[in-house]
Design a protein around this motif. Structure first.
Motif, PDB file in Angstrom:
ATOM      1  N   LEU A  36      -7.190  15.436  -1.641  1.00 50.45           N
ATOM      2  CA  LEU A  36      -6.332  14.812  -2.615  1.00 50.45           C
ATOM      3  C   LEU A  36      -5.334  13.585  -1.871  1.00 50.45           C
ATOM      4  CD1 LEU A  36      -4.722  14.655  -5.067  1.00 50.45           C
ATOM      5  CD2 LEU A  36      -3.387  16.568  -4.244  1.00 50.45           C
ATOM      6  N   ARG A  37      -5.114  14.013  -0.629  1.00 55.03           N
ATOM      7  CA  ARG A  37      -4.165  13.055   0.102  1.00 55.03           C
ATOM      8  C   ARG A  37      -5.089  11.952   0.529  1.00 55.03           C
ATOM      9  NH1 ARG A  37       0.346  14.196   2.983  1.00 55.03           N
ATOM     10  NH2 ARG A  37      -0.451  13.116   4.711  1.00 55.03           N
ATOM     11  N   TYR A  38      -6.393  11.985   0.743  1.00 57.44           N
ATOM     12  CA  TYR A  38      -7.269  10.739   0.965  1.00 57.44           C
ATOM     13  C   TYR A  38      -7.320   9.737  -0.374  1.00 57.44           C
ATOM     14  CZ  TYR A  38     -11.125   7.902   2.585  1.00 57.44           C
ATOM     15  OH  TYR A  38     -12.264   7.118   2.720  1.00 57.44           O
ATOM     16  N   ALA A  39      -7.638  10.428  -1.550  1.00 54.99           N
ATOM     17  CA  ALA A  39      -7.736   9.668  -2.739  1.00 54.99           C
ATOM     18  C   ALA A  39      -6.563   8.892  -3.021  1.00 54.99           C
ATOM     19  CB  ALA A  39      -8.082  10.598  -3.797  1.00 54.99           C
ATOM     20  N   LEU A  40      -5.321   9.663  -2.855  1.00 58.53           N
ATOM     21  CA  LEU A  40      -3.945   9.084  -3.076  1.00 58.53           C
ATOM     22  C   LEU A  40      -3.889   7.952  -2.180  1.00 58.53           C
ATOM     23  CD1 LEU A  40      -1.655  12.128  -4.274  1.00 58.53           C
ATOM     24  CD2 LEU A  40      -2.687  10.262  -5.763  1.00 58.53           C
ATOM     25  N   ALA A  41      -4.275   8.091  -0.786  1.00 56.44           N
ATOM     26  CA  ALA A  41      -3.813   6.766  -0.089  1.00 56.44           C
ATOM     27  C   ALA A  41      -4.316   5.550  -0.675  1.00 56.44           C
ATOM     28  CB  ALA A  41      -4.349   7.399   1.128  1.00 56.44           C
ATOM     29  N   PRO A  60       0.873  -1.110  -0.007  1.00 49.49           N
ATOM     30  CA  PRO A  60       0.004   0.018  -0.142  1.00 49.49           C
ATOM     31  C   PRO A  60       0.894   1.288   0.121  1.00 49.49           C
ATOM     32  CG  PRO A  60      -0.687  -1.834   1.737  1.00 49.49           C
ATOM     33  CD  PRO A  60       0.553  -1.967   1.337  1.00 49.49           C
ATOM     34  N   ILE A  61       0.559   2.152  -0.630  1.00 45.39           N
ATOM     35  CA  ILE A  61       1.438   3.548  -0.925  1.00 45.39           C
ATOM     36  C   ILE A  61       1.702   4.057   0.382  1.00 45.39           C
ATOM     37  CG2 ILE A  61       1.198   5.696  -1.948  1.00 45.39           C
ATOM     38  CD1 ILE A  61       1.809   3.745  -3.897  1.00 45.39           C
ATOM     39  N   TRP A  62       0.719   4.394   1.285  1.00 48.28           N
ATOM     40  CA  TRP A  62       0.784   4.913   2.384  1.00 48.28           C
ATOM     41  C   TRP A  62       1.680   4.005   3.601  1.00 48.28           C
ATOM     42  CZ3 TRP A  62      -0.527   8.791   0.476  1.00 48.28           C
ATOM     43  CH2 TRP A  62      -0.825  10.011   0.938  1.00 48.28           C
ATOM     44  N   ALA A  63       1.762   2.796   3.153  1.00 46.04           N
ATOM     45  CA  ALA A  63       2.898   2.013   4.114  1.00 46.04           C
ATOM     46  C   ALA A  63       4.204   1.986   3.386  1.00 46.04           C
ATOM     47  CB  ALA A  63       2.424   0.348   4.135  1.00 46.04           C
ATOM     48  N   HIS A 117      -7.325  11.384 -12.259  1.00 43.36           N
ATOM     49  CA  HIS A 117      -6.060  11.258 -12.904  1.00 43.36           C
ATOM     50  C   HIS A 117      -4.940  11.372 -12.066  1.00 43.36           C
ATOM     51  CE1 HIS A 117      -7.983  11.221 -16.549  1.00 43.36           C
ATOM     52  NE2 HIS A 117      -8.851  12.246 -16.349  1.00 43.36           N
ATOM     53  N   GLU A 118      -4.867  11.386 -10.826  1.00 44.95           N
ATOM     54  CA  GLU A 118      -3.885  11.657  -9.673  1.00 44.95           C
ATOM     55  C   GLU A 118      -3.533  10.624  -9.290  1.00 44.95           C
ATOM     56  OE1 GLU A 118      -2.866  14.887  -9.655  1.00 44.95           O
ATOM     57  OE2 GLU A 118      -4.412  15.464 -10.939  1.00 44.95           O
ATOM     58  N   ARG A 119      -2.392  10.112  -9.354  1.00 39.57           N
ATOM     59  CA  ARG A 119      -1.871   8.778  -8.828  1.00 39.57           C
ATOM     60  C   ARG A 119      -0.160   8.752  -8.779  1.00 39.57           C
ATOM     61  NH1 ARG A 119      -3.594   3.692 -11.615  1.00 39.57           N
ATOM     62  NH2 ARG A 119      -5.263   4.854 -12.187  1.00 39.57           N
ATOM     63  N   HIS A 120       0.365   8.140  -8.142  1.00 41.68           N
ATOM     64  CA  HIS A 120       1.729   7.996  -8.090  1.00 41.68           C
ATOM     65  C   HIS A 120       2.181   7.059  -9.405  1.00 41.68           C
ATOM     66  CE1 HIS A 120       1.049   8.918  -3.718  1.00 41.68           C
ATOM     67  NE2 HIS A 120       2.130   8.948  -3.613  1.00 41.68           N
ATOM     68  N   PHE A 121       3.661   7.466  -9.722  1.00 43.15           N
ATOM     69  CA  PHE A 121       3.897   6.608 -10.732  1.00 43.15           C
ATOM     70  C   PHE A 121       5.311   6.093 -10.467  1.00 43.15           C
ATOM     71  CE2 PHE A 121       5.143  11.094 -11.161  1.00 43.15           C
ATOM     72  CZ  PHE A 121       6.612  11.110 -11.322  1.00 43.15           C
ATOM     73  N   TYR A 181     -15.961   8.166  -2.576  1.00 37.37           N
ATOM     74  CA  TYR A 181     -15.120   8.588  -1.425  1.00 37.37           C
ATOM     75  C   TYR A 181     -13.738   8.075  -1.488  1.00 37.37           C
ATOM     76  CZ  TYR A 181     -19.803  10.206   0.137  1.00 37.37           C
ATOM     77  OH  TYR A 181     -21.207  10.673   0.223  1.00 37.37           O
ATOM     78  N   ASP A 182     -13.646   6.803  -2.071  1.00 42.50           N
ATOM     79  CA  ASP A 182     -12.556   6.358  -1.917  1.00 42.50           C
ATOM     80  C   ASP A 182     -11.790   6.652  -3.387  1.00 42.50           C
ATOM     81  OD1 ASP A 182     -12.656   5.006   0.136  1.00 42.50           O
ATOM     82  OD2 ASP A 182     -13.468   3.252  -0.568  1.00 42.50           O
ATOM     83  N   ASN A 183     -12.259   6.831  -4.357  1.00 41.53           N
ATOM     84  CA  ASN A 183     -11.936   7.114  -5.938  1.00 41.53           C
ATOM     85  C   ASN A 183     -12.743   8.442  -6.336  1.00 41.53           C
ATOM     86  OD1 ASN A 183     -10.027   4.701  -6.398  1.00 41.53           O
ATOM     87  ND2 ASN A 183     -12.157   3.668  -6.108  1.00 41.53           N
ATOM     88  N   ASP A 184     -12.155   9.528  -5.829  1.00 42.52           N
ATOM     89  CA  ASP A 184     -12.991  10.818  -6.331  1.00 42.52           C
ATOM     90  C   ASP A 184     -12.732  11.115  -7.739  1.00 42.52           C
ATOM     91  OD1 ASP A 184     -13.813  13.614  -6.426  1.00 42.52           O
ATOM     92  OD2 ASP A 184     -13.746  13.736  -4.219  1.00 42.52           O
ATOM     93  N   GLU A 185     -13.703  11.486  -8.168  1.00 40.03           N
ATOM     94  CA  GLU A 185     -13.660  11.761  -9.922  1.00 40.03           C
ATOM     95  C   GLU A 185     -13.127  12.913  -9.959  1.00 40.03           C
ATOM     96  OE1 GLU A 185     -17.628  11.963 -11.329  1.00 40.03           O
ATOM     97  OE2 GLU A 185     -18.217   9.969 -10.943  1.00 40.03           O
TER      98      GLU A 185
END
Length: 526
Positions: A282-287, A251-254, A337-341, A329-333
């Motif tokens: 934004l942080r919640y969606a990226l988590a 998981p990204i947050w881990a 397009h925001e994600r880690h790469f 709420y987990d995948n906000d529209e």
């Protein structure tokens, strides 16, 4: 919490009266309790049966009865053998897989609808080939995961709070140590990649929710200081059909934070609005993202006169950042397009530590340096008029063009271990993207030349990586099966794509395991 041990110690049919139940307290606080109940019943053929249920006591009396079961298992035969609990294990795994979060863009995992009922053969093999003591860690992890869906997603908020504080936090080491559980590795290999993805994305979703709760409310006070969030990922290695494969999930947050423009106590500037509500969303969606990695190396063994040569080359490195979620709420529209790469990956492979049977290591070449092409253009213009002296005008134009690859590939050695590195670089400057922590130096990750898929995934193939590596071993090792080390370290970075934010960061995770290297000649190698 050893649920499997408690189940295995239930009374026998002769010692257990019919319609009598036994309960195990899973968690309790002032609001209520969560308990596991085993009830002795009798089937139509007079066979002794046992049924398990999860019950809630207390909590909101207006919404729940004083005693309410939120889950009931299929009936299991009550006999003196471990396999009689097969229906219970199958049901728990099936219900975990069927509720797995989506992958790419948060959509439901495509193979999930085609999974149907799980085949019992892998579970039967696991139960028959392992003692109750070694199988218990796997079962307890499965039980805690199934309990997550029941208490956090299918019950009121105070039940979910009790689950995180009373079940998950005290057993956080169970989750962090499952990376070392050989039973889980064998389970994932035997059930196939479709079930594996569903199971690991469920674990990633559960860990993500825990980390978010821990961050915003300090719910991790019961978490031991020695437990690192970097241990909340999972990896395993396997040798099969001439391949060495290392699979990893994190998981990204881990993942460990290596650079950011918002690290507490750093001298980096904090951009306006960094902690405004939009930034929190934004942080919640990226988590709700998880790194899924496959590092696959092709190897071969050549038996020469006087020595054995082991060859290895990169076949595939596949890195995918999957979105974990179900609702907006987990995948906000707004942040679709925001994600880690992936911005860097390092792979190392070689003999086990302390080995003396390797005579030498041969590396291939690294990526060529960027090529600079200089173009010169000369223009000569002449003008002849009535003047006795002719007029001539000359123009000289010079242009410089730089050819640079988006990914740079390097090879190095650490003793007899080959280190293979792939680094994402800026096409204009050649600098590594993973080390940037200034928003002004925004990478060109949206350029058409950047080799990412539409979903942000990355595939590095062997023909891109280049030459392989080789080891020479003594002839006396012929006929043995050696242990070979394989490891990987992956960096993922985030830069705003469409969101109006000044936040950027890079995170890292590391995995390491062992694979078999059989040095047994066959007819084709003799």
């Amino acid at each position: 919490m050893d649920v499997w041990g408690w189940i295995c110690e239930l009374p026998s049919a002769d010692e257990w009266p019919e319609a009598h139940s036994v309960a195990l307290d899973l968690a309790r606080d002032g609001a209520g309790s969560i308990e596991l109940k085993a009830e002795r019943t009798k089937g139509s053929n007079s066979e002794a049966l046992v049924t398990f249920s999860i019950g809630l006591s207390g909590f909101n009396a207006h919404a729940w009865n004083s005693q309410k079961s939120i889950w009931v298992s299929d009936a299991c035969a009550l006999v003196e053998r471990q396999g009689h609990l097969l229906p219970l294990v199958l049901q728990l795994v099936q219900e975990i897989v069927s509720r797995a979060p989506g992958g790419k863009d948060g959509a439901p995992l495509c193979p999930r609808a085609q999974l149907g009922r799980l085949k019992p053969d892998p579970i039967v093999w696991l139960m028959d080939s392992h003692s109750p003591e070694s199988f218990s860690a796997f079962f307890n992890l499965v039980f805690v995961t199934r309990l997550f869906w029941l208490c956090v997603c299918d019950a009121p908020a105070d039940v979910g709070s009790l689950y995180f504080h009373g079940v998950f936090a005290p057993n956080i080491e169970l989750v962090s140590r499952f990376n070392q559980a050989p039973v889980l590795k064998k389970f994932l290999i035997s059930v196939g990649v479709d079930v594996e993805l569903c199971f690991m994305r469920t674990l990633g979703y559960m860990i993500t929710k825990w980390l978010i709760l821990k961050e915003i409310s300090g719910a991790g006070s019961n978490m031991k200081k020695s437990t690192s969030t970097n241990l909340l990922g999972f990896s395993y290695a396997n040798e099969s059909h001439g391949f060495w494969m290392l699979k990893g999930y994190a998981p990204i947050w881990a993942m460990r934070l290596t650079s950011s423009n918002s690290i507490k106590g750093s001298n980096q500037p904090r951009f306006p609005g960094l902690f405004e509500p939009n930034e929190a969303a934004l942080r919640y969606a990226l988590a709700h993202q998880q790194l899924e990695a496959l590092i696959q190396l092709e190897y071969s063994v050549a038996f020469q006169e006087g020595f054995i040569q082991v060859n290895a080359r990169i076949d595939n490195i596949r890195l995918n950042v999957a979105k974990l979620g179900f609702t907006k709420y987990d995948n906000d529209e707004d942040y679709a397009h925001e994600r880690h790469f992936p911005s860097r990956v390092r792979v190392w492979v070689g003999p086990e530590a302390g080995s003396s049977y390797v005579a030498g290591l041969t590396l291939g070449k690294s990526t060529h340096n960027p090529v600079t092409v200089t173009e010169c253009r000369k223009t000569l213009k002449g003008s002849y008029g009535k003047s006795k002296a002719p007029f001539v005008k000359a123009t000289n134009r010079t242009s410089t063009r730089v050819k640079a690859k988006a990914w740079r590939y390097d090879q190095d050695a650490d003793g007899n271990v080959a280190v293979l590195d792939a680094v994402l670089c800026d096409g204009a400057t050649g600098e590594e993207v993973a080390g940037w922590n200034s928003f002004e130096r925004r990478p060109r990750c949206s350029d058409a030349t950047t080799p990412f898929g539409r979903g942000g995934s990355l595939v590095l193939a062997g023909d891109e990586y280049g030459e392989g590596v080789a080891w020479r071993l003594g002839k006396e090792m012929e006929g043995s099966v050696l242990k070979w080390r394989i490891g990987g370290r992956v960096w993922v970075s985030y830069w705003p794509s469409e969101a109006k934010s000044g936040w950027c960061e890079t995170r890292c995770v590391e995995w390491c395991d062992e694979v078999d290297l059989p040095l047994i000649p066959t007819k084709s190698t003799v």
